[in-house]
Design a protein around this motif. Sequence first.
Motif, PDB file in Angstrom:
ATOM      1  N   ALA A   1       0.837  -1.203   0.000  1.00  0.00           N
ATOM      2  CA  ALA A   1       0.000   0.000   0.000  1.00  0.00           C
ATOM      3  C   ALA A   1       0.869   1.249   0.000  1.00  0.00           C
ATOM      4  O   ALA A   1       2.007   1.253   0.484  1.00  0.00           O
ATOM      5  N   SER A   2       0.323   2.324  -0.564  1.00  0.00           N
ATOM      6  CA  SER A   2       1.003   3.616  -0.581  1.00  0.00           C
ATOM      7  C   SER A   2      -0.043   4.717  -0.653  1.00  0.00           C
ATOM      8  O   SER A   2      -1.159   4.514  -1.138  1.00  0.00           O
ATOM      9  N   VAL A   3       0.346   5.901  -0.175  1.00  0.00           N
ATOM     10  CA  VAL A   3      -0.518   7.078  -0.201  1.00  0.00           C
ATOM     11  C   VAL A   3       0.275   8.218  -0.832  1.00  0.00           C
ATOM     12  O   VAL A   3       1.376   8.553  -0.369  1.00  0.00           O
ATOM     13  N   LEU A   4      -0.280   8.817  -1.882  1.00  0.00           N
ATOM     14  CA  LEU A   4       0.353   9.921  -2.590  1.00  0.00           C
ATOM     15  C   LEU A   4      -0.389  11.214  -2.271  1.00  0.00           C
ATOM     16  O   LEU A   4      -1.618  11.289  -2.448  1.00  0.00           O
ATOM     17  N   LEU A   5       0.345  12.224  -1.785  1.00  0.00           N
ATOM     18  CA  LEU A   5      -0.220  13.531  -1.477  1.00  0.00           C
ATOM     19  C   LEU A   5       0.351  14.544  -2.460  1.00  0.00           C
ATOM     20  O   LEU A   5       1.578  14.682  -2.587  1.00  0.00           O
ATOM     21  N   GLN A   6      -0.540  15.250  -3.164  1.00  0.00           N
ATOM     22  CA  GLN A   6      -0.141  16.223  -4.165  1.00  0.00           C
ATOM     23  C   GLN A   6      -0.702  17.596  -3.819  1.00  0.00           C
ATOM     24  O   GLN A   6      -1.926  17.747  -3.682  1.00  0.00           O
ATOM     25  N   VAL A   7       0.161  18.584  -3.672  1.00  0.00           N
ATOM     26  CA  VAL A   7      -0.258  19.974  -3.460  1.00  0.00           C
ATOM     27  C   VAL A   7      -0.489  20.581  -4.841  1.00  0.00           C
ATOM     28  O   VAL A   7       0.442  20.683  -5.653  1.00  0.00           O
ATOM     29  N   THR A   8      -1.745  20.987  -5.109  1.00  0.00           N
ATOM     30  CA  THR A   8      -2.165  21.375  -6.451  1.00  0.00           C
ATOM     31  C   THR A   8      -2.733  22.783  -6.440  1.00  0.00           C
ATOM     32  O   THR A   8      -3.390  23.198  -5.470  1.00  0.00           O
ATOM     33  N   VAL A   9      -2.473  23.509  -7.526  1.00  0.00           N
ATOM     34  CA  VAL A   9      -3.037  24.849  -7.697  1.00  0.00           C
ATOM     35  C   VAL A   9      -4.514  24.717  -8.040  1.00  0.00           C
ATOM     36  O   VAL A   9      -4.895  23.934  -8.925  1.00  0.00           O
TER      37      VAL A   9
END
Length: 453
Positions: A397-405
Motif C-alpha cells: 500500500a502507498s498514499v500519494l499527497l499532491q499539493v495542487t493549484v
Amino acid sequence: MDLIQMSLTSQVTPTEGSTPLTQSLVAEARTGTDQTTTRDSVHVTLLAGGVALLLLLPLAYTLFRCRRRNHAVYEDIPESNLARKRASRCSQASIYSANQSRPIDFVLPSIPPAFQGLASPGAAETISLSSSESSEIPLWARLALLEPGPTLLGGLNPELYRVGAETPEEEVVFPDGHVGRMWIGLQYDSAGERLLVSLIKIKNLPSRVYGCNNCCDPFVRIYVLPDERRYIQSKMKKKTCNPKFEENFIFQMPSKNAEDRIVKATVLDSDRGKRYNVIGHALFPLKEIDLATNEMCVQWKDLIKDVDTVVPCDAGELLVSLCYNDNLERLTVTVCEAKALKVPEGQPTLDSFVKLIFMIENKQMKSKKTGPIKKSTDPKYNESFHFRLPQKSLNSASVLLQVTVSSGPSKDKIIGRVVFGSYMFVRGKPLEHWNEAISAGHKQIRHWQKLTL
C-alpha cells in the motif's frame, strides 16, 4: 447347416397314408434345400477364386519386370548425331563470343608518370609479363598491358565491391575514476503528451574483473522522477564496456508537468547468479531542453556513483500526521498545513488544495482532496481522511499527497508531492514516517516532509 437341413427333412418326411397334397409339399421342401446348398457352394468357390487372383497378380507383375530387364537392348547413337550436336555447341559459343566483343565497363587505376612508357602500344612487344625483367613492375602496371576484351578480370567493376571506410570513433580522454559516459536523446511530443527517450550508447564502463576489458554485461533502467516505482529496462549487452543500445522508450507525461520532470538512467551490471550491481546514474532534467520544438535533443552525461533517490527542490514542506489502527484495519491521514509553497510563474497569489490518492499494488483504490485555501503560501488545511487497509496489504500500500493549484492560469498544476508507503515505493524520511506510524499502535505520528516535484 446340415443339422438344419436334416431337421427340416425329418419334419417333412411323408408317412404312410399321407395325402397327395402332403407329398407335394414335402417334395417342394426338399427342392428348396438342395438349391440353398448349391448357392452356398457357388459363393465359396467365387471367394476362393478372388483371393487366388489377388495373390497371383503381384507374382505375375514381378516375373514380367524380370523378363523385360533381361531382354533390354541399348540403342547405339550414330556418329552423325554426335557431329550435329558438336556443331550446334560451337555455333552457340561463337554467338556468345560475338556478343562479348563489345568493351566492358572496367575501372583501372591511374598510371604514374614513371610507368607511362609501359602503357604505350609498343610496350607489350618489348616487355614480357612473365620475364624476369618485369618482376619489379607492379601487378597493376602489368595488367594495364593487357588488351581489353572478354576476360574474367575485365568483367568485374571494383567500384561495386569497394568497402566504404568506417568513420573512426571519436577519441575521448576520460578522467581518473571515471565510471562511464552515457548518450541519450530526448524528444517531447506536445500533441500526444509523450516523452520519447532514445538510449544511444555508453562508453568506458568499468570491468568487474581486473585486467579484462570486456568483463561487463550492462543494461539500463530509465525512470522519470519523482516516480521511482515505475521504470523501463533496456536489453542486456554481453561482454562489453562500450555498449551500443539504439533503443527507444515512451513515457506518458502531461505537458503542464513536463518541465518539472527529470529523466534518471541507472546502469547496472549483471553478475553471475543473477545479481545486479549498480555502476552509476545519470540525471537529465527536462527543463534544460526546449520541449516546444518537438525535435530530438541529444545529450551526454558522465555517470555518478551515488545520487539522491529524491531530487531536492524548493517546492516547500507539508505537515502530515499518520495513524494506523490494526484492530479496525484503518489508516488515518491528516493533512495539517504547508509552508513556503512556491508560487507558479504568472500568478500573483496562490490558491491550493491537497489531493490524496490511496493505492494497493499500484492500483488506485480511492482518491480524496481537501478544500482549497486561497491566497496563501502557508495554508492550513487541517483535514483527516480514512482508508481501509488490511494488514496483509501493508507491504503493498502507498498514499500519494499532491499539493495542487486550484485556480488561475496554472490551474491543476502540481506544486509538489510526497509519497508514504513501504520500502517497495518510498525511501528516506517518508519511509521512516510510515514505519513508525504502523508500529505505534493507535498513536498519531506527525512530521514535516519536504515536497518533491
